[in-house]
Design a protein around this motif. Structure first.
Motif, mmCIF file in Angstrom:
data_model
loop_
_atom_site.group_PDB
_atom_site.id
_atom_site.type_symbol
_atom_site.label_atom_id
_atom_site.label_comp_id
_atom_site.label_asym_id
_atom_site.label_seq_id
_atom_site.Cartn_x
_atom_site.Cartn_y
_atom_site.Cartn_z
ATOM 1 N N ASP A 284 0.834 -1.201 0.000
ATOM 2 C CA ASP A 284 0.000 0.000 0.000
ATOM 3 C C ASP A 284 0.866 1.248 0.000
ATOM 4 O O ASP A 284 1.973 1.273 0.565
ATOM 5 C CB ASP A 284 -0.924 0.015 1.219
ATOM 6 C CG ASP A 284 -2.071 -0.977 1.086
ATOM 7 O OD1 ASP A 284 -2.195 -1.584 0.009
ATOM 8 O OD2 ASP A 284 -2.820 -1.148 2.071
ATOM 9 N N GLU B 185 5.817 3.408 0.200
ATOM 10 C CA GLU B 185 5.174 2.117 -0.008
ATOM 11 C C GLU B 185 5.526 1.188 1.153
ATOM 12 O O GLU B 185 6.699 1.104 1.556
ATOM 13 C CB GLU B 185 5.643 1.504 -1.325
ATOM 14 C CG GLU B 185 5.084 0.123 -1.589
ATOM 15 C CD GLU B 185 5.676 -0.498 -2.833
ATOM 16 O OE1 GLU B 185 5.426 -1.702 -3.074
ATOM 17 O OE2 GLU B 185 6.418 0.208 -3.554
ATOM 18 N N ASN C 238 -3.933 6.221 3.969
ATOM 19 C CA ASN C 238 -3.740 5.097 3.053
ATOM 20 C C ASN C 238 -4.327 5.481 1.702
ATOM 21 O O ASN C 238 -5.535 5.663 1.566
ATOM 22 C CB ASN C 238 -4.410 3.831 3.595
ATOM 23 C CG ASN C 238 -3.983 2.591 2.850
ATOM 24 O OD1 ASN C 238 -3.695 2.627 1.656
ATOM 25 N ND2 ASN C 238 -3.922 1.470 3.552
ATOM 26 N N SER D 208 -4.072 3.604 -1.009
ATOM 27 C CA SER D 208 -4.324 2.430 -1.840
ATOM 28 C C SER D 208 -5.631 1.721 -1.530
ATOM 29 O O SER D 208 -6.188 1.053 -2.396
ATOM 30 C CB SER D 208 -3.161 1.418 -1.684
ATOM 31 O OG SER D 208 -1.936 1.995 -2.064
ATOM 32 N N THR D 209 -6.103 1.813 -0.281
ATOM 33 C CA THR D 209 -7.250 1.006 0.121
ATOM 34 C C THR D 209 -8.469 1.263 -0.745
ATOM 35 O O THR D 209 -9.061 0.352 -1.340
ATOM 36 C CB THR D 209 -7.583 1.276 1.590
ATOM 37 O OG1 THR D 209 -6.444 0.981 2.394
ATOM 38 C CG2 THR D 209 -8.744 0.410 2.037
ATOM 39 N N ALA E 91 -8.529 3.214 -3.477
ATOM 40 C CA ALA E 91 -8.195 3.349 -4.892
ATOM 41 C C ALA E 91 -8.473 2.066 -5.654
ATOM 42 O O ALA E 91 -8.678 2.093 -6.873
ATOM 43 C CB ALA E 91 -6.727 3.745 -5.051
ATOM 44 N N LYS E 92 -8.478 0.909 -4.960
ATOM 45 C CA LYS E 92 -8.755 -0.363 -5.626
ATOM 46 C C LYS E 92 -10.239 -0.489 -5.964
ATOM 47 O O LYS E 92 -10.619 -1.207 -6.888
ATOM 48 C CB LYS E 92 -8.320 -1.517 -4.727
ATOM 49 C CG LYS E 92 -6.831 -1.502 -4.413
ATOM 50 C CD LYS E 92 -6.462 -2.564 -3.399
ATOM 51 C CE LYS E 92 -4.983 -2.498 -3.035
ATOM 52 N NZ LYS E 92 -4.601 -3.492 -1.996
ATOM 53 N N GLU E 93 -11.102 0.183 -5.185
ATOM 54 C CA GLU E 93 -12.544 0.112 -5.421
ATOM 55 C C GLU E 93 -13.031 1.306 -6.234
ATOM 56 O O GLU E 93 -13.781 1.156 -7.193
ATOM 57 C CB GLU E 93 -13.274 0.045 -4.078
ATOM 58 C CG GLU E 93 -12.852 -1.134 -3.211
ATOM 59 C CD GLU E 93 -13.485 -1.095 -1.842
ATOM 60 O OE1 GLU E 93 -14.227 -0.125 -1.571
ATOM 61 O OE2 GLU E 93 -13.240 -2.025 -1.042
ATOM 62 N N SER E 94 -12.646 2.495 -5.824
ATOM 63 C CA SER E 94 -12.977 3.720 -6.554
ATOM 64 C C SER E 94 -11.720 4.570 -6.643
ATOM 65 O O SER E 94 -10.836 4.469 -5.795
ATOM 66 C CB SER E 94 -14.093 4.491 -5.857
ATOM 67 O OG SER E 94 -13.705 4.820 -4.535
ATOM 68 N N SER E 95 -11.651 5.413 -7.648
ATOM 69 C CA SER E 95 -10.409 6.124 -7.938
ATOM 70 C C SER E 95 -10.015 7.073 -6.810
ATOM 71 O O SER E 95 -10.863 7.639 -6.107
ATOM 72 C CB SER E 95 -10.557 6.905 -9.246
ATOM 73 O OG SER E 95 -10.826 6.023 -10.314
ATOM 74 N N ASP F 36 -6.026 5.704 -10.468
ATOM 75 C CA ASP F 36 -6.225 4.338 -9.959
ATOM 76 C C ASP F 36 -4.926 3.666 -9.549
ATOM 77 O O ASP F 36 -4.922 2.494 -9.184
ATOM 78 C CB ASP F 36 -6.938 3.480 -11.007
ATOM 79 C CG ASP F 36 -6.142 3.366 -12.297
ATOM 80 O OD1 ASP F 36 -5.086 4.038 -12.403
ATOM 81 O OD2 ASP F 36 -6.576 2.619 -13.199
ATOM 82 N N ASP F 37 -3.811 4.390 -9.619
ATOM 83 C CA ASP F 37 -2.503 3.838 -9.246
ATOM 84 C C ASP F 37 -1.799 4.820 -8.311
ATOM 85 O O ASP F 37 -1.134 5.761 -8.763
ATOM 86 C CB ASP F 37 -1.640 3.589 -10.482
ATOM 87 C CG ASP F 37 -0.342 2.862 -10.143
ATOM 88 O OD1 ASP F 37 -0.151 2.530 -8.957
ATOM 89 O OD2 ASP F 37 0.484 2.640 -11.062
#
Length: 541
Positions: A373, A383, A416, A418-419, A421-425, A484-485
């Motif tokens: 993450d 990271e 965080n 990344s949490t 971002a995996k579901e919504s941007s 998204d990244d």
């Protein structure tokens, strides 16, 4: 003589010496007791224990034993006194022992009580011991026995030297063969490899063991030889017996202690294998949960191994509580003192470690972040590369490794990226300050154009602009774009800022952030014709 026969002869000599000298073992010449009347001392002649006597009010046990020893030695040295003349004379509750007309000692009821015998039986036993001691004393000083002792000592010396030399030769040959084999093994692996380090360490351990075995064997042979030689002569027999006592008494005590501890050790071995088997079963179960082979409602797979570690600690703690009473020496004051000292040191020195450990488990079950993450902890953004029980490792965009204690993470805030971002941007945002004279619709259109030109952004959600403040000198506009990244945040921010500068320069709009006092004579914009002034080069895309 063959090598096997030499070894058998050496073993026979050692066993014979031990068997011959074992009866002379004694824990101490004086049995210590706080009450002088309850002290006992051994009466010895040429290093051999004859019997023991008890102290009296006017004569301590040691002095009484030495006085009796001197009288027996005087009688034994007088060849005019026949050993058969040692007799008993009862005297009003006591028994006097004479050798001819020479009084040797008085046997008291206390002496008999110490051996749990009747007075007459005790006196007869002492009489027999004194007679045998006189005979042995005179026989050991005969010319024949002296010559035989010298020959035995010389033979023992030769045999001991041969055994020591043979042992050194055998261990040296074994060491050379092992070293040659290990060197050949090292040459078959790559240079500067981990295998070389492991082989070198193994070679050092094996050679050190062989060297220690050689030294211990030679030392044992020398000690046996010294005891054997000293035992061949009357004047040094006591010294040989004392030396043997010093060697064998601790070993005998250790052996007896080991035998006494056998039931407890057997229980500890059974407990060890029982706990080991239980831990294997528990680990197999939670490993299956971690792999997803076993599903457990409301239990995340990443919780499996931390939960196993907690259960393992609890099982081990329970096993230690059960095993403690069975540990040899656990009831001794020294063991309790060491345990208390270790507990104090652990409690004083591990407070931060325990707090970090608890924080590590709290983070695991809270699922604040995972490995991989992109997070911001305090002032550090990076990271997550590793989550340990005590600390968490981050790798910053500058390729720096930052180690943060878990207690510090729990007591602070964590961002965080990344949490979700995996579901919504993830929304990237930046602000600009533009003067009131510029229409806000134009500014929003320019910001959206800059976002459109930025590659790498997601189409959903669409970029949008917020007016966050109406300042004293400028309006603050905030452009929001989707990503998204999270690991490309720095690159996307850079590209977005570049495009904002280009668009505003194209339309001749000055960015007024943070503030200004008066309008400058020339517009603070860069015309398109000067975008690629030296040393800048046109973008090929």
């Amino acid at each position: 003589m063959t090598l096997a026969s030499i070894l058998r002869a050496t073993s026979a000599l050692a066993v014979s010496a031990l068997l011959a000298l074992a009866p002379s073992l004694s824990s101490s010449q004086v049995r210590m007791n706080p009450d002088p009347l309850l002290q006992y001392a051994d009466v010895r002649l040429d290093g051999v224990n004859l019997f023991r006597v008890r102290g009296v009010s006017s004569l301590p046990a040691q002095e009484r034993a030495e006085s009796i020893e001197s009288r027996i030695r005087a009688v034994a040295g007088d060849h005019g006194i026949d050993p058969a003349s040692v007799r008993l004379e009862p005297e009003s509750g006591y028994i006097q022992i004479y050798a001819g007309t020479t009084p040797i000692m008085l046997v008291t009821p206390a002496d008999a009580q110490a051996e749990q015998l009747h007075l007459e039986a005790m006196a007869q036993l002492i009489q027999s011991r004194i007679r045998d001691a006189i005979v042995d004393y005179r026989a050991a000083r005969s010319t024949e026995r002296r010559i035989r002792g010298g020959l035995d000592a010389a033979g023992g010396t030769l045999l001991a030297a041969t055994a020591a030399g043979l042992l050194v030769w055998l261990t040296g040959r074994l060491r050379r063969r092992v070293e040659s084999a290990m060197r050949a093994r090292i040459q078959t692996v790559g240079i500067q490899s981990f295998e070389i380090v492991r082989a070198e360490r193994l070679r050092e351990v094996v050679l050190g063991f062989i060297r220690a075995l050689s030294v211990a064997g030679v030392a044992g042979i020398i000690l046996l030889w010294l005891v054997f030689v000293l035992r061949q002569f009357p004047l040094t027999r006591g010294l040989g017996t004392t030396l043997l006592d010093g060697i064998l008494a601790p070993l005998a005590k250790l052996g007896l202690g080991f035998l006494d501890a056998m039931p407890s050790l057997l229980f500890l071995v059974i407990l060890y294998y029982a706990i080991r088997g239980t831990l294997r079963l528990v680990r197999a179960f939670f490993a299956a949960v971690a792999r997803g082979n076993v599903s457990w409602s409301n239990f995340e797979p990443e919780w499996a191994m931390p939960t196993y570690n907690l259960i393992r600690m609890a099982i081990i703690a329970l096993a230690l509580v059960v095993a403690y009473p069975y540990i040899p020496g656990s009831d001794s004051a020294a063991f309790k003192g060491v345990s208390l000292f270790a507990g104090v040191v652990l409690s004083l020195g591990s407070s931060s470690a325990i707090s970090n450990m608890i924080a590590g488990y709290m983070m695991t079950y809270r699922r604040a972040f995972r490995v991989g993450d992109r997070v911001k902890i305090g002032d550090v953004t990076g990271e997550v590369t590793e989550i340990r029980l005590q600390v968490t490792h981050l790798r910053t965009p500058k390729n720096e490794e930052v180690v943060i204690p878990n207690s510090q993470i729990v007591n602070g805030s964590v961002q965080n990226y990344s949490t979700l971002a995996k579901e919504s941007s993830l929304l990237l945002h930046t602000t600009v300050g533009i003067g009131y004279e510029t229409p806000w619709r134009q500014v929003e259109a320019m910001l959206l154009e800059a976002a459109r030109r930025t590659s790498g952004l997601v189409a959903r959600p669409e970029p949008f602009v917020l007016q966050t403040a109406l300042g004293d000198f400028a309006i603050t506009y905030e452009i929001n774009v989707g990503c998204d990244d999270p690991h490309r945040m720095a690159q996307l921010y850079t590209a977005l800022h570049r495009n904002i500068l280009d668009v505003f320069n194209e339309y001749g709009i000055a960015i007024m952030t943070p503030a200004y006092v008066a309008d400058p004579p020339d517009a603070k914009v860069v015309p398109k014709s000067k975008w690629f002034l030296s040393p800048a080069k046109p973008d090929p895309t």
